[in-house]
Design an enzyme around this catalytic site. Structure first.
Site, PDB file in Angstrom:
ATOM      1  N   TYR A  71      27.167 -43.340 -44.286  1.00  0.00           N
ATOM      2  CA  TYR A  71      27.904 -44.546 -43.878  1.00  0.00           C
ATOM      3  C   TYR A  71      28.300 -45.389 -45.086  1.00  0.00           C
ATOM      4  O   TYR A  71      29.374 -45.996 -45.107  1.00  0.00           O
ATOM      5  CB  TYR A  71      27.060 -45.381 -42.913  1.00  0.00           C
ATOM      6  N   ARG A 113      24.656 -58.781 -24.454  1.00  0.00           N
ATOM      7  CA  ARG A 113      25.516 -58.582 -25.615  1.00  0.00           C
ATOM      8  C   ARG A 113      26.723 -59.508 -25.535  1.00  0.00           C
ATOM      9  O   ARG A 113      27.147 -60.074 -26.543  1.00  0.00           O
ATOM     10  CB  ARG A 113      25.957 -57.123 -25.681  1.00  0.00           C
ATOM     11  N   ASP A 147      19.224 -51.621 -35.893  1.00  0.00           N
ATOM     12  CA  ASP A 147      20.106 -50.513 -36.251  1.00  0.00           C
ATOM     13  C   ASP A 147      19.710 -49.975 -37.623  1.00  0.00           C
ATOM     14  O   ASP A 147      19.141 -50.709 -38.435  1.00  0.00           O
ATOM     15  CB  ASP A 147      21.574 -50.949 -36.270  1.00  0.00           C
ATOM     16  N   ARG A 166      24.146 -49.668 -24.088  1.00  0.00           N
ATOM     17  CA  ARG A 166      25.278 -50.042 -23.236  1.00  0.00           C
ATOM     18  C   ARG A 166      25.294 -49.410 -21.853  1.00  0.00           C
ATOM     19  O   ARG A 166      26.066 -49.839 -20.998  1.00  0.00           O
ATOM     20  CB  ARG A 166      26.582 -49.723 -23.960  1.00  0.00           C
ATOM     21  N   ARG A 218      18.023 -44.466 -28.027  1.00  0.00           N
ATOM     22  CA  ARG A 218      19.004 -45.433 -27.486  1.00  0.00           C
ATOM     23  C   ARG A 218      18.670 -45.845 -26.051  1.00  0.00           C
ATOM     24  O   ARG A 218      19.586 -46.055 -25.247  1.00  0.00           O
ATOM     25  CB  ARG A 218      20.424 -44.881 -27.543  1.00  0.00           C
TER      26      ARG A 218
HETATM   27  O1  CP3 Z   1      17.216 -46.436 -29.652  1.00  0.00           O
HETATM   28  C1  CP3 Z   1      17.193 -47.644 -29.356  1.00  0.00           C
HETATM   29  O2  CP3 Z   1      17.238 -48.057 -28.178  1.00  0.00           O
HETATM   30  C2  CP3 Z   1      16.961 -48.631 -30.487  1.00  0.00           C
HETATM   31  C3  CP3 Z   1      18.116 -49.177 -31.112  1.00  0.00           C
HETATM   32  C4  CP3 Z   1      18.988 -48.332 -32.025  1.00  0.00           C
HETATM   33  C5  CP3 Z   1      20.358 -48.641 -32.185  1.00  0.00           C
HETATM   34  N1  CP3 Z   1      20.846 -47.841 -33.175  1.00  0.00           N
HETATM   35  C6  CP3 Z   1      21.099 -49.669 -31.440  1.00  0.00           C
HETATM   36  C7  CP3 Z   1      22.566 -49.618 -31.393  1.00  0.00           C
HETATM   37  C8  CP3 Z   1      18.688 -47.271 -32.882  1.00  0.00           C
HETATM   38  C9  CP3 Z   1      17.393 -46.528 -33.065  1.00  0.00           C
HETATM   39  C10 CP3 Z   1      19.877 -46.976 -33.624  1.00  0.00           C
HETATM   40  C11 CP3 Z   1      19.947 -45.963 -34.678  1.00  0.00           C
HETATM   41  C12 CP3 Z   1      21.257 -45.588 -35.235  1.00  0.00           C
HETATM   42  N2  CP3 Z   1      22.332 -46.390 -35.510  1.00  0.00           N
HETATM   43  C13 CP3 Z   1      21.573 -44.283 -35.655  1.00  0.00           C
HETATM   44  C14 CP3 Z   1      20.624 -43.112 -35.622  1.00  0.00           C
HETATM   45  C15 CP3 Z   1      20.538 -42.505 -34.272  1.00  0.00           C
HETATM   46  C16 CP3 Z   1      21.772 -41.766 -33.873  1.00  0.00           C
HETATM   47  O3  CP3 Z   1      22.377 -42.173 -32.858  1.00  0.00           O
HETATM   48  O4  CP3 Z   1      22.113 -40.778 -34.520  1.00  0.00           O
HETATM   49  C17 CP3 Z   1      22.884 -44.304 -36.160  1.00  0.00           C
HETATM   50  C18 CP3 Z   1      23.652 -43.129 -36.710  1.00  0.00           C
HETATM   51  C19 CP3 Z   1      23.342 -45.652 -36.066  1.00  0.00           C
HETATM   52  C20 CP3 Z   1      24.661 -46.177 -36.528  1.00  0.00           C
HETATM   53  C21 CP3 Z   1      25.435 -46.804 -35.441  1.00  0.00           C
HETATM   54  N3  CP3 Z   1      25.071 -47.949 -34.772  1.00  0.00           N
HETATM   55  C22 CP3 Z   1      26.669 -46.374 -34.904  1.00  0.00           C
HETATM   56  C23 CP3 Z   1      27.415 -45.125 -35.349  1.00  0.00           C
HETATM   57  C24 CP3 Z   1      27.027 -47.290 -33.915  1.00  0.00           C
HETATM   58  C25 CP3 Z   1      28.315 -47.338 -33.131  1.00  0.00           C
HETATM   59  C26 CP3 Z   1      28.513 -46.197 -32.253  1.00  0.00           C
HETATM   60  C27 CP3 Z   1      27.644 -46.288 -31.016  1.00  0.00           C
HETATM   61  O5  CP3 Z   1      26.865 -45.367 -30.758  1.00  0.00           O
HETATM   62  O6  CP3 Z   1      27.798 -47.263 -30.321  1.00  0.00           O
HETATM   63  C28 CP3 Z   1      25.997 -48.237 -33.814  1.00  0.00           C
HETATM   64  C29 CP3 Z   1      25.932 -49.393 -32.892  1.00  0.00           C
HETATM   65  C30 CP3 Z   1      24.719 -49.514 -32.018  1.00  0.00           C
HETATM   66  N4  CP3 Z   1      23.412 -49.434 -32.449  1.00  0.00           N
HETATM   67  C31 CP3 Z   1      24.714 -49.796 -30.624  1.00  0.00           C
HETATM   68  C32 CP3 Z   1      23.359 -49.854 -30.225  1.00  0.00           C
HETATM   69  C33 CP3 Z   1      22.817 -50.176 -28.871  1.00  0.00           C
HETATM   70  C34 CP3 Z   1      25.929 -50.058 -29.773  1.00  0.00           C
HETATM   71  C35 CP3 Z   1      26.506 -51.351 -30.194  1.00  0.00           C
HETATM   72  C36 CP3 Z   1      27.124 -52.118 -29.100  1.00  0.00           C
HETATM   73  O7  CP3 Z   1      26.407 -52.770 -28.328  1.00  0.00           O
HETATM   74  O8  CP3 Z   1      28.362 -52.090 -29.040  1.00  0.00           O
END
Ligand code: CP3
Length: 394
Positions: free
Chosen positions: A167, A54, A91, A45, A41
Site C-alpha cells: 500500500y 459509520r 486497520d 459493512r 472483518r
Molecule cells: O476484522 C475486523 O473486524 C477488524 C477490523 C479490520 C479492518 N481492516 C476494518 C476495516 C481489520 C483486521 C482490517 C485489516 C485490513 N485492512 C487488511 C488485512 C485483511 C484483509 O482484508 O486482507 C487490509 C488489506 C486492510 C486495508 C483496507 N482497509 C482496505 C483495502 C480497505 C478498503 C476496502 C474494503 O475492504 O473495504 C479498508 C477499509 C476497512 N477496514 C473497512 C473496515 C471495516 C471498510 C471501511 C468502510 O467502512 O468503508
C-alpha cells in the site's frame, strides 16, 4: 527506537477474568470441547448497525480514531453471534499513516495515501513512528477489554511488513502490484530498507497493543501470495520473522499471548512457514486442512521453535452468500477435512488444533443471518465430532 507506549496504570490490570478461553486454548495447541470460531472483518459493512455508526462518525477513520465508536463497533458482532474472540476495530494502514503518508479512505474506492513511497529519498525519510501517534489504538484496546468484561479474548493485529509496503508504494489497492514489483526487481536494496522499518514499526505497535491488553496478536500478510517463489521467502517471510522475534510473550494479565500469521495465498509455502516462531498459521480456502494438519504434525524432530502450530481458516467467504443449508454443509465439509481434533493432552504436548474462520474477510453483501447459521453449525457439528470419536473409542 524506545518503546513509547503509554505507561499502564495499575487499574488497567484489573481486567475481568476470562470466561471463554476456547480460542486461546486452540491457539496454544490445547484440547477444547468444540472448535472456536471468529471471522475476519466480523465488524464491518455487512452489519446495518455498523453502517449506521459509520454514517454518524462521518468516515472510517472517524470511527477508528474515536475510542467509544471503536469499542462499540468491536462489540457489535458479539451482540449478535456467540463468537469465541473479538478483534480490535482498526486497520492495518494506521501504521503507515503514523509514518506521515497521509491516509484517507474514499467511500467505495478503498484506501489512498497522499504521499506514497516511490524513490530513494522517500525511503530515507521513513522511520519507526512515535507510538504516541497511535495512542488512539491502544486506548481503544484498553476500552474494549473493559467493555468485554471477560466474555471472550481480544485479538490485536497489524499488517505484515510486505503487505504494508504494497500500500505504501502503490499508494492504494492494486490489481497487479506492478509498482512495488518494479522496485523489488530493480532496487531490492531500497525495498529491504523499507521492509526493515516496517518490521520494527509493526513490532513496536503490536507490543504496545499487548501492553494495553491484547490477548492474542495477528499479522495479516494479505498480499504475500502475489509474490514469486523465492521472493516470498526474501521479501515477506523474512520480515514477518523479524516482527515475531521482537514480540513480547506475555500480556497485561501475565498470560501467554498467542501469535497468528495469516498469508493469503500462502498454501505453497506452509512448510517454510512452519519454521516461524508463531502459534497459529492462517490459511485460505485453497488449502486442504487435513493435508496442512499432517504437515504441521510431522515437523520431524524439534528443529522449529514451536514444533506444531495450530491452523486457522478456511471457508471461502462466498459460501456465506449461499442459503443456510449450503453453509451448514460447507462447514461440515471444512471440519471433516481437518478431522477430529486431538482431545488428549499428553505431557503438556501441543497438538495442531483448528480455529474456524473464513479464508479472507467477510464480504460486504453477506446477509447477517447467514453468519448466525455458520457460527451455530461450527459449534454444534464440532461438538458432535468429538462426541462421536469418544464413543467409538470407548
Ligand atoms: O476484522 C475486523 O473486524 C477488524 C477490523 C479490520 C479492518 N481492516 C476494518 C476495516 C481489520 C483486521 C482490517 C485489516 C485490513 N485492512 C487488511 C488485512 C485483511 C484483509 O482484508 O486482507 C487490509 C488489506 C486492510 C486495508 C483496507 N482497509 C482496505 C483495502 C480497505 C478498503 C476496502 C474494503 O475492504 O473495504 C479498508 C477499509 C476497512 N477496514 C473497512 C473496515 C471495516 C471498510 C471501511 C468502510 O467502512 O468503508
Amino acid at each position: 527506537m524506545t518503546d513509547s507506549s503509554p505507561p499502564a496504570l495499575s487499574s488497567d490490570h484489573a481486567f475481568a477474568p476470562l470466561r471463554n478461553d476456547t480460542f486461546l486454548r486452540a491457539c496454544l495447541g490445547q484440547a477444547t470441547n468444540y472448535t472456536p470460531v471468529w471471522l475476519m472483518r466480523q465488524a464491518g459493512r455487512y452489519l446495518p448497525e455498523y453502517r449506521a455508526l459509520r454514517a454518524q462518525a462521518g468516515s472510517f477513520m472517524g470511527l477508528a480514531t474515536n475510542v467509544d465508536y471503536a469499542t462499540e463497533v468491536t462489540l457489535q458482532p458479539l451482540e449478535r453471534y456467540p463468537l469465541d474472540a473479538a478483534i480490535l476495530f482498526s486497520d492495518i494502514l494506521t501504521v503507515p499513516d503514523a509514518m506521515g503518508l497521509g491516509l484517507t479512505f474514499q467511500p467505495n474506492e478503498g484506501p489512498q495515501f497522499a504521499h506514497p513511497v516511490r524513490d530513494e529519498y522517500d525511503v530515507a525519510r521513513l522511520a519507526v513512528p512515535d507510538m504516541d501517534r497511535l495512542r488512539y489504538v491502544f486506548d481503544a484496546v484498553r476500552s474494549i477489554r473493559h467493555a468485554l468484561q471477560g466474555r471472550v479474548p481480544l485479538i490485536g493485529f497489524a499488517g505484515s511488513p510486505w503487505t504494508l509496503a504494497c500500500y505504501m508504494v502503490e499508494g492504494q489497492s492494486s490489481a497487479d502490484y506492478a509498482t512495488i514489483k518494479t522496485l523489488l526487481y530493480s532496487r531490492p536494496d531500497l525495498l529491504h530498507r523499507l521492509l526493515a522499518t516496517n518490521a520494527d514499526s509493526v513490532a513496536a505497535y503490536l507490543n504496545a497493543q499487548i501492553d494495553a491488553g491484547a490477548q492474542a496478536v495477528m499479522l495479516f500478510d494479505s498480499w504475500g501470495g502475489v509474490l514469486a517463489d523465492g521472493a516470498f521467502q526474501t521479501f515477506s517471510l523474512a520480515y514477518t520473522a523479524r516482527v515475531l522475534q521482537q514480540l513480547r510473550r506475555t500480556g497485561a494479565d501475565g498470560q501467554p499471548v498467542p501469535r497468528i500469521v495469516f498469508t493469503k495465498g500462502g498454501g505453497p509455502w506452509l512448510a517454510a512457514m512452519r519454521a516461524l516462531d508463531c502459534d497459529v498459521l492462517g490459511v485460505d480456502w485453497t488449502v486442504n486442512l487435513g493435508a496442512a494438519r499432517q504437515l504441521l504434525n510431522n515437523s520431524g524432530g524439534q528443529t522449529a521453535p514451536s514444533a506444531r502450530q495450530s491452523l486457522q481458516g478456511n471457508l471461502d467467504p462466498a459460501v456465506l452468500l449461499a442459503p443456510p443449508a449450503v453453509i451448514k454443509a460447507e462447514v461440515q465439509r471444512t471440519l471433516a477435512a481437518f478431522g477430529t481434533p486431538d482431545t488428549t493432552h499428553e505431557n503438556g504436548q501441543r497438538s495442531c488444533q483448528l480455529i474456524f474462520n473464513l479464508g479472507h474477510g467477510i464480504k460486504q453483501n453477506t446477509p447477517p443471518e447467514h453468519v448466525a447459521a455458520l457460527v451455530q453449525a461450527v459449534h454444534a457439528h464440532s461438538r458432535q465430532m468429538r462426541q462421536a470419536s469418544r464413543s467409538s473409542a470407548a
